[in-house]
Design an enzyme around this catalytic site. Structure first.
Site, short mmCIF file in Angstrom:
data_model
loop_
_atom_site.label_atom_id
_atom_site.label_comp_id
_atom_site.label_asym_id
_atom_site.label_seq_id
_atom_site.Cartn_x
_atom_site.Cartn_y
_atom_site.Cartn_z
N SER A 116 0.83 -1.20 0.00
CA SER A 116 0.00 0.00 0.00
C SER A 116 0.86 1.25 0.00
CB SER A 116 -0.92 0.01 1.24
OG SER A 116 -0.36 -0.74 2.30
N ASP B 38 5.72 -7.38 13.05
CA ASP B 38 5.89 -8.82 13.28
C ASP B 38 4.92 -9.25 14.37
OD1 ASP B 38 6.62 -11.40 13.71
OD2 ASP B 38 8.70 -10.99 14.27
N ASP C 164 5.07 -15.65 15.44
CA ASP C 164 6.35 -16.35 15.56
C ASP C 164 6.13 -17.85 15.53
OD1 ASP C 164 8.48 -14.31 15.91
OD2 ASP C 164 7.21 -13.70 17.59
#
Length: 707
Positions: free
Chosen positions: A197, A269, A272
């Site tokens: 984007s 993030d 995991d």
């Protein structure tokens, strides 16, 4: 007030003083009555959808639940087959409905606990919002009952839709497609996503009109659960225009008379993978063996003959999350943020209802959205960039460390808490007067640098590099001190290749000095090329193909440098090798297309049903702001399948000035006139006017639906 003697006042009435004293009070009363009557009259007696000539639904609800019901109806009218298909997948029953091809999808949804969590999320909604979700589902079901002939038979098995289906779909999209892509989990690596984007916010000091401006420009695949749906929702307390992904019951990118925002996929993030050490029937954690929690699912899989095959599917859960792969005494478990955040939809709704920065930030502070940059602008002239998301508080490691598989046998690596809103990288009203994000880390949102990486944990976001699209974005904003609304739209459509400016000055003379004739002819084409990917650009196909055959990570003589983020990398490290690649590529292009200087639009196309147009735009990694990704077709050409999808340019003047485009049109239902009806504008690098008031809408009215 007065004393009378013989029908005469004791003191003469001085009417001019009375009027002067009470006139402001009387005018105030009149003003309140007028405004009240306008507010009362602005609430319609019925709920209706006004459909404009581009298939945009303008929903006018006499109350909020009815507005949600109308929005459910509208999405079915425009995208009914797709919506039901998506909801069926979110239930984890797609293989039962449509066969073996959907088995892996079902296993992913069930592994991540989506349907079960949807029930928990629904119970956690506020009573008001629970009623809104019921109304949205009711709108879907009501449309299906009234228009069964307009819906494909194969998707009717999903009906009736429930509010829990809406929340299952929301989870599948946000948590288990955007936060963690199942395709990336397949090999348990954090690879670069195709989801992208652009977002801009321009303050009055850099705007030609003296009004703040906003540019919304997500880049997503042109189909499936990534499809944008453009709409206006007006009800008591809200009048917002924008877009959302099909199946989502609120606007995800929007603006109103006072403010607006867009999202970009940020360098966040939120997941995991943990390597578990298996022992006995469990796994080792802090020196002790922990048992798995096992859940068995009975899957029905539809066969080609219509019969069903049953399969038992088992999911093992650890402290870290569900096990997604296991073999040879080891297992990998997946941990994903946002699973305890059921208020995503209500937060988006309240963001769209906000009238100023204070109210908007109050909604943001709930941190229900698991990820996405928030780029904001408003009528008061404020602009903001927020690195939004649920960021785990981690005890160790930088961003690169957490991109790898993490040891799962110790509590030292198991995150359980999230950073509060105050910890997130954010800037409001920077001295530069502009903000940009093109999926780059927050440190490069503006220059001079306003958010410093040193002030945040090293795992919050990567330190770089600033890619070529981000550099192009910042360059356009920094080099124009007075940007008009029309210029912002023109910049949005820029196909200039920033990469070409860094590397051609070395490549062309190196090729000109070769005895190889095709290399020299290729250099001549590149010399004349305008360094753009417009439809009529000649040389873009050659350069694009050359870069695709280059090892870009080792190509530069000067690598990217954090101290010069906008001007590095630069120069060719090995011109001789680069020329050999150019000669090979040139020979293939000439053989395939008959000429070295084939026009970009002859090779790259915009196609939908009977539409076949020359395209413009290209790969953002080459520094093109107008991002379009293409896939090869059977005729040796390439077709747009990803990239610029929904675009909105907004200036917070009085009234608000806005233009928009939904590249592929605002419908997918068979026989709709709005499938691909905006591609002509896309090809011409134009946006269409946004119609927001009833007079404009009725002047461009295609259909009216009254409830």
């Amino acid at each position: 007030m007065f004393s009378f003697v013989k029908n005469k006042p004791l003191y003469p009435i001085q009417w001019h003083k009375v009027l002067r004293r009470f006139l402001p009070f009387l005018l105030g009363i009149i003003f309140i009555l007028v405004i009240s009557s306008q507010s009362i009259s602005s609430v319609p007696k019925t709920t209706e959808i006004l459909w404009d000539t581009y298939g945009i639904p303008h929903i006018y609800g006499n109350n909020t639940p009815n507005a949600f019901q109308a929005f459910g109806w509208a999405q079915m009218q425009s995208h009914g087959n797709l919506l039901l298909h998506l909801y069926g997948q979110a239930r984890g029953k797609a293989a039962q409905y449509w066969g073996e091809d959907y088995l892996e999808s079902d296993k992913w949804v069930l592994t991540m606990g989506v349907p079960k969590r949807a029930s928990t999320w629904y119970a956690a909604q506020s009573p008001a919002f629970r009623s809104y979700l019921k109304a949205f589902a009711n709108g879907i079901n009501t449309y299906a009952k009234k228009h069964p002939d307009l819906i494909d038979d194969e998707v009717k098995v999903v009906l009736p839709v429930t509010p829990e289906d809406v929340l299952s779909h929301l989870q599948r999209v946000l948590l288990f497609t955007f936060v963690v892509d199942p395709g990336r989990v397949a090999d348990i690596t954090h690879t670069k996503s195709a989801l992208g984007s652009n977002g801009w916010a321009i303050a009055p000091k850099r705007s030609a009109s003296g009004k703040a401006m906003l540019l919304a420009n997500p880049h997503l695949p042109w189909g499936d659960l990534f499809l944008w749906y453009e709409a206006q929702i007006t009800a008591p307390g809200i009048d917002a225009y924008g877009a959302t992904l099909v199946g989502i019951p609120v606007l995800a990118i929007a603006f109103n008379d006072n403010l607006g925002w867009t999202h970009t996929v940020n360098t966040h993030d939120g997941w995991d993978s943990y390597k578990l050490k298996l022992q006995k029937d469990g796994y080792l954690f802090d020196g002790k063996v922990r048992p798995f929690e096992t859940t068995n699912f009975s899957l029905k899989i539809k066969q080609k003959n219509g019969a069903f095959r049953e399969q038992i599917f088992s999911v093992q859960n650890s402290l870290h999350g569900p096990v997604v792969s296991a073999n040879k005494g080891k297992a990998l478990a997946l941990r994903v943020v946002g699973q305890n955040s059921p208020g995503v939809l209500e937060q988006w709704w309240d963001m769209a209802s906000s009238q100023n920065l204070t109210q908007f930030q109050k909604a943001l502070q709930r941190l229900q959205l698991p990820m996405f940059t928030v780029m904001y602008a408003d009528r008061e002239g404020h602009i903001m960039h927020l690195f939004n998301g649920l960021v785990p508080v981690r005890q160790q490691g930088d961003f690169a460390y957490w991109q790898n598989t993490i040891p799962g046998d110790t509590s030292k690596t198991l995150w359980t808490k999230m950073h509060p809103y105050r910890d997130l990288p954010k800037v409001i009203d920077p001295p530069s007067g502009w903000l940009q994000n093109t999926n780059d880390p927050p440190w490069t949102t503006t220059f001079p640098i306003a958010i410093k990486a040193d002030n945040y944990p090293s795992y919050m976001a990567p330190r770089g590099p600033m890619d070529f699209r981000a550099q192009r974005s910042a360059r356009m904003l920094a080099e124009d001190e007075s940007i008009s609304f029309e210029e912002m739209i023109a910049y949005k459509h820029s196909t200039q290749m920033e990469l070409a400016d860094r590397i051609l000055d070395d490549l062309i003379p190196a090729a000109q000095n070769q005895e190889n004739q095709i290399a020299r002819r290729a250099a001549e084409v590149l010399t004349k090329w305008d360094r753009k990917a417009d439809a009529n650009s000649r040389g873009a196909v050659l350069f694009n193909s050359w870069v695709d055959n280059l090892d870009i990570n080792t190509a530069f003589s000067i690598p990217w440098n954090e101290k010069s983020p906008r001007t590095t990398p630069d120069g060719l490290a090995d011109p001789e090798s680069a020329v050999k690649i150019l000669a090979n590529v040139a020979a293939k292009i000439e053989q395939t297309y008959g000429t070295l200087d084939v026009a970009w639009g002859d090779v790259f196309r915009l196609r939908s049903d009977n539409v076949d147009l020359p395209a413009n735009g290209g790969d953002g990694e080459k520094g093109i702001f107008r991002v379009v990704t293409f896939a090869p077709t059977n005729d040796g050409r390439f077709q747009a399948v990803n990239g610029d999808s929904y675009v909105a340019a907004v200036e917070f003047s009085q009234p608000v000035k806005a233009k928009a485009l939904t590249s592929y049109g605002n419908a997918t239902q068979p026989n709709s006139p709005h499938i691909g009806d905006q591609l002509q504008l896309f090809a011409r690098q134009e946006l269409r006017p946004v119609w927001r008031n009833r007079q404009e809408i009725t002047a461009h009215l295609e259909e009216r639906t009254v409830f």
